[in-house]
Design a protein around this motif. Structure first.
Motif, PDB file in Angstrom:
ATOM      1  N   PHE B  97       6.623 -63.818  55.151  1.00 53.47           N
ATOM      2  CA  PHE B  97       5.580 -63.927  54.138  1.00 53.47           C
ATOM      3  C   PHE B  97       5.270 -65.397  53.912  1.00 53.47           C
ATOM      4  O   PHE B  97       6.134 -66.159  53.492  1.00 53.47           O
ATOM      5  N   PRO B  98       4.007 -65.808  54.186  1.00 57.51           N
ATOM      6  CA  PRO B  98       3.692 -67.243  54.213  1.00 57.51           C
ATOM      7  C   PRO B  98       3.785 -67.908  52.846  1.00 57.51           C
ATOM      8  O   PRO B  98       3.980 -69.113  52.770  1.00 57.51           O
ATOM      9  N   HIS B  99       3.655 -67.124  51.763  1.00 55.17           N
ATOM     10  CA  HIS B  99       3.657 -67.725  50.431  1.00 55.17           C
ATOM     11  C   HIS B  99       5.071 -67.818  49.855  1.00 55.17           C
ATOM     12  O   HIS B  99       5.254 -68.274  48.746  1.00 55.17           O
ATOM     13  N   MET B 100       6.057 -67.337  50.619  1.00 54.13           N
ATOM     14  CA  MET B 100       7.434 -67.394  50.135  1.00 54.13           C
ATOM     15  C   MET B 100       8.228 -68.408  50.949  1.00 54.13           C
ATOM     16  O   MET B 100       7.952 -68.618  52.115  1.00 54.13           O
TER      17      MET B 100
END
Lengths: 284, 341
Positions: B97-100
């Motif tokens: 997950f790119p936002h994590m």
């Protein structure tokens, strides 16, 4: 949204983002909106400075005869845009989240069609229809701006939620997320920059469109523009047009900076070079 | 234990003018047992139904016909969300997950399971160590990782809640050859310790042979043959399987065989005392005790030798090229000198 993460490493990340928020890094991202906001305030409070500077070129023909002073008009304008913007967002965002669900089916297209229709309706025509119905004042402009603000937020949120990369959905489901967790933990955070872009477009369009309010007695920065047009007075026009333009630019650049912050969370500083130089050593 | 019984699965294929075309059969009556604690590899060309079979086991797909059993329980009777939280899943695209951050990515399943903060923190540190990433990676974002690093995080995420079952869909498929091999060896090491029930999809023969306790050869939705790599080397049992495994199969098998185990030692072999003196072999560097027969063969080719000294558990020995040629075949029946496992 995922701030409640219970992870030790998050503390380290927190320290880093504090560093990012301080000093130079903060200024590098936020100077355009800060400068534009300052210019907006100056253009409202000290328009006389500009008038003196322009004196030889543009001569004021009429004294600004409106009841309200420029500062009051600016506040009216800000209030109008903020209220309608918030209302559009609060209406369009949940609708888009609902429309993005698989069960929405035909409702999705119906809602998108309705929002697009509201957008294509010319401001003046909408006003002409609304004034007889709801009378003069804040209400017709408020309704018009609310309707105009819907589409950008609705469309961007919908597209953002629908375009979650399939491998992320696969991974999220494979991890055992249910639909709600998928939305909250993956789809929405990934779509956040796009949602913010929708809000930006919505607000900027409404800041400009809000000028029409002067024609129906809702006040705002359109008042000097309309008066100036009647009196063929360029200085008076400028008195409304300049703050209006600066306000739109400031709002635009503020939300752009916010978008950049969201889209590039965690990237940037620790750049490519550190990574590549370390890589060689780590995988022999 | 995972088991498939007579599983069929078709996907609708888009036909002309938007109408649904004839269904495409992905699985055509597959029955297979994946034993507990073993690494089962589904091997076959693309379109053979490997991934489809895998995704039935965490109910990302539902079968048209047939039954899937997870530890004897019908998968249809299990809540999919609970099932998936107890089943590790690693995929080729990694899907971080790119936002994590890396730590948040690894912690996804423990978080969903409601672990407390301290336990999650400990687990994240443990896993970073297990996949050999420095602890400082915890706060990085996926976009700051190389392909190999991201894949390590993907494996760590799949292992996070310590699930008994691990489903892996070509997890190393998108990596360059060197990184892939490093990760394969490391994963074999981790699996050797954890003994998970793993179902591993690949179309890479070398990867399959290196990792598999058991191979399952699929083609066009049918299971053609299954067995340990040795059993399959001894008897492919089918022209397609023989062709698919090919002549290279024997060479890949050498990667699992210990060089030290195939060597002759002074006092034990028929050549007796000759070995001791021959083992010096003009100053050739000896193979380490960890070296495989494939490593040995590579050295021989590179150095133009037909024999090499080996540091074995019983001292210095001698490995002849003839022993390599015989080792794979001889082992096929006996199941003897597989020192790697």
């Amino acid at each position: 949204m995922h701030g409640a993460t219970a992870i030790d490493g998050a503390a380290a990340a927190g320290v880093r983002s504090v560093a990012q928020w301080s000093g130079l890094a903060f200024l590098r991202r936020w100077w355009p909106p800060l400068v534009l906001a300052l210019l907006f305030v100056l253009s409202v409070s000290r328009f006389d400075l500009l008038e003196t500077a322009l004196g030889p070129l543009l001569r004021r023909k009429t004294v600004f005869a409106a009841r309200e002073r420029l500062g009051v008009l600016a506040l009216q304008h800000l209030g109008l845009v903020a209220a309608t913007g918030a209302a559009s967002f609060l209406a369009a965002f949940p609708l888009a989240v609902a429309a993005a669900r698989r069960e929405a089916g035909a409702l999705r297209d119906l809602l998108l069609g309705a929002a697009s229709f509201a957008e294509t309706f010319p401001t003046v025509a909408l006003m002409a229809l609304l004034v007889p119905a709801v009378g003069y004042g804040f209400l017709p402009v408020g309704i018009a701006l609310f309707l105009y603000g819907l589409l950008p937020v609705f469309r961007n949120t919908l597209v953002g939620l629908e375009s979650t990369p399939p491998e992320l959905v696969e991974a999220a489901l494979g991890c055992g997320m249910n639909e709600g967790e998928l939305l909250r933990l993956v789809r929405l955070p990934v779509a956040a920059p796009l949602v913010l872009e929708g809000l930006r477009v919505s607000l900027v369009v409404n800041i400009a469109a809000g000028a029409v309010g002067a024609a129906v007695g809702a006040g705002g920065l359109g008042v000097p523009i309309v008066s100036g047009l009647r009196a063929f007075d360029p200085v008076l026009i400028l008195e409304g047009a300049l703050p209006l333009a600066l306000l739109a630019l400031a709002a635009d650049s503020f939300l752009r900076a916010l978008e950049a912050g969201l889209a590039g969370r965690g990237s940037g500083r620790a750049g490519r070079q550190t990574r590549d130089s370390r890589k060689g050593a780590k995988h022999p | 234990m995972l088991e498939a019984r007579g599983v069929r699965k078709s996907f609708p294929r888009a036909g002309a003018r938007g109408k649904a075309g004839p269904a495409e059969r992905a699985l055509d009556g597959v029955s297979a047992v994946f034993p507990t604690g073993e690494l089962s590899v589904l091997l076959g060309p693309s379109g053979s139904g490997k991934s489809t079979l895998l995704r039935l086991f965490n109910r990302l797909l539902e079968p048209d016909e047939g039954v899937l059993l997870v530890d004897g329980a019908d998968a249809r009777g299990l809540d999919p969300v609970t099932l998936r939280r107890n089943t590790g899943y690693a995929i080729q695209g990694v899907g971080l997950f790119p936002h994590m951050s890396v730590a948040e990515n690894i912690a996804v399943v423990p978080r969903l399971l409601g672990w407390d903060r301290d336990r999650i923190g400990r687990r994240v540190r443990e896993l970073l160590e297990a996949v050999r990433l420095p602890a400082s990676f915890a706060s990085r974002r996926p976009r700051e990782l190389s392909g190999g690093e991201a894949q390590r995080v993907g494996v760590a995420r799949a292992l996070a809640a310590d699930p008994p079952v691990l489903l892996m869909d070509e997890p190393f498929g998108a990596l360059d050859a060197l990184t892939r091999e490093a990760l394969q060896v490391e994963f074999a090491r981790i699996q050797g310790r954890l003994r998970k029930t793993v179902v591993f999809v690949t179309h890479d023969l070398a990867e399959a042979v290196l990792l598999a306790d058991r191979l399952f050869i699929l083609r066009e939705g049918r299971l053609l043959r299954s067995g340990s790599p040795r059993e399959l080397l001894a008897a492919a049992g089918d022209d397609f399987v023989a062709d698919f495994l090919g002549a290279r199969f024997g060479i890949e098998m050498l990667g699992r065989e210990s060089a030290a185990a195939a060597a002759e030692y002074a006092g034990s072999g028929p050549a007796g005392g000759l070995i001791a003196s021959a083992a010096d072999l003009g100053g050739a560097a000896p193979l380490g005790p960890e070296a495989s027969l494939r490593d040995a063969l590579a050295r021989m080719i590179a150095e133009g030798r037909t024999a090499l000294p080996v540091e074995g558990p019983r001292g210095r020995g001698l490995l002849r090229i003839e022993a390599i040629a015989l080792a794979g075949r001889a082992a096929a029946g006996a199941g003897g000198n597989d020192a790697r496992r």
